[in-house]
Design a protein around this motif. Sequence first.
Motif, PDB file in Angstrom:
ATOM      1  N   GLN A   1     -42.738 -11.907  37.861  1.00  0.00           N
ATOM      2  CA  GLN A   1     -41.710 -12.774  37.304  1.00  0.00           C
ATOM      3  C   GLN A   1     -40.605 -13.039  38.317  1.00  0.00           C
ATOM      4  OE1 GLN A   1     -41.920 -13.916  34.180  1.00  0.00           O
ATOM      5  NE2 GLN A   1     -43.419 -12.579  33.199  1.00  0.00           N
TER       6      GLN A   1
ATOM      7  N   GLU B   1     -39.158 -21.537  41.644  1.00  0.00           N
ATOM      8  CA  GLU B   1     -40.198 -21.491  40.617  1.00  0.00           C
ATOM      9  C   GLU B   1     -41.096 -22.718  40.607  1.00  0.00           C
ATOM     10  OE1 GLU B   1     -38.108 -23.046  36.517  1.00  0.00           O
ATOM     11  OE2 GLU B   1     -37.907 -20.930  37.017  1.00  0.00           O
TER      12      GLU B   1
ATOM     13  N   SER C   1     -37.402  -8.452  39.876  1.00  0.00           N
ATOM     14  CA  SER C   1     -37.824  -9.848  39.920  1.00  0.00           C
ATOM     15  C   SER C   1     -38.119 -10.250  41.352  1.00  0.00           C
ATOM     16  CB  SER C   1     -36.724 -10.745  39.344  1.00  0.00           C
ATOM     17  OG  SER C   1     -36.480 -10.445  37.989  1.00  0.00           O
TER      18      SER C   1
ATOM     19  N   GLY D   1     -41.731 -19.856  36.732  1.00  0.00           N
ATOM     20  CA  GLY D   1     -41.145 -18.572  37.122  1.00  0.00           C
ATOM     21  C   GLY D   1     -42.111 -17.408  37.061  1.00  0.00           C
TER      22      GLY D   1
ATOM     23  N   GLU E   1     -36.478 -14.548  38.638  1.00  0.00           N
ATOM     24  CA  GLU E   1     -35.280 -14.654  37.819  1.00  0.00           C
ATOM     25  C   GLU E   1     -35.223 -16.031  37.166  1.00  0.00           C
ATOM     26  OE1 GLU E   1     -32.255 -12.444  37.168  1.00  0.00           O
ATOM     27  OE2 GLU E   1     -34.169 -11.378  37.260  1.00  0.00           O
ATOM     28  N   PRO E   2     -34.775 -16.120  35.906  1.00  0.00           N
ATOM     29  CA  PRO E   2     -34.658 -17.428  35.244  1.00  0.00           C
ATOM     30  C   PRO E   2     -33.812 -18.397  36.068  1.00  0.00           C
ATOM     31  CG  PRO E   2     -34.331 -15.653  33.667  1.00  0.00           C
ATOM     32  CD  PRO E   2     -34.379 -15.007  35.019  1.00  0.00           C
TER      33      PRO E   2
END
Length: 203
Positions: A71, A79, A45, A84, A73-74
């Motif tokens: 991507q 973001e 990520s 994200g 990380e959540p």
Amino acid sequence: MSDTQEQPLGQTRWRRFALMMGISAAVTTGLVVLTGQGVIAASFSVSGMPFVVTADELQGTGFEQYAVLDQMEPGSPNEGDTGGQLILIVSAVDNAKLTNLCQSINLGGTNLRLTAGSAEHPVTATKLIVDSDLISGDASFTSIDIGQDASTLTRVPGATGGIGIFGQQAETVSIKHLRQNNYATTAATFNLPNLRMGFGDGC
């Protein structure tokens, strides 16, 4: 399409380019490897923090470009309104030399700055792969193929994009006055003579 004439690169906004090409594949690449050896780093990520890279000149043999979706990380604080995800362009060079390399990342009030290499002792890298949303410079290519399916690119072994993604490749690349806005970098080997790191102004 093949063309052995030199092609100007100029400045390209890769985010807009990638959107036009209808990105559907999700690929994550990244990391600066200073003096590692072996295979390209595994996917991971991205942080979502861009860093600037400049060089007086990049010279390379084996060159590819194609678009990807990276991507974070959540829940990453970086973001913003991206969800994200970052639509970026991959630039891959099988064997690269960079003169007067500079890399900086804005940390808020100061920059972490790295410099290395010179005309006599350039930075060298193998399997150099960079994810960017902006590239500028004066570029020329030899034996360039434009519009090739990214899954069929062959100039950088092991570096391919998704099926149906716009790609291009060339036998050689030269970019003077290179400037990139990057989110990730990987390399099988990355050698930086006269390396210097510290805090100060950006590149």
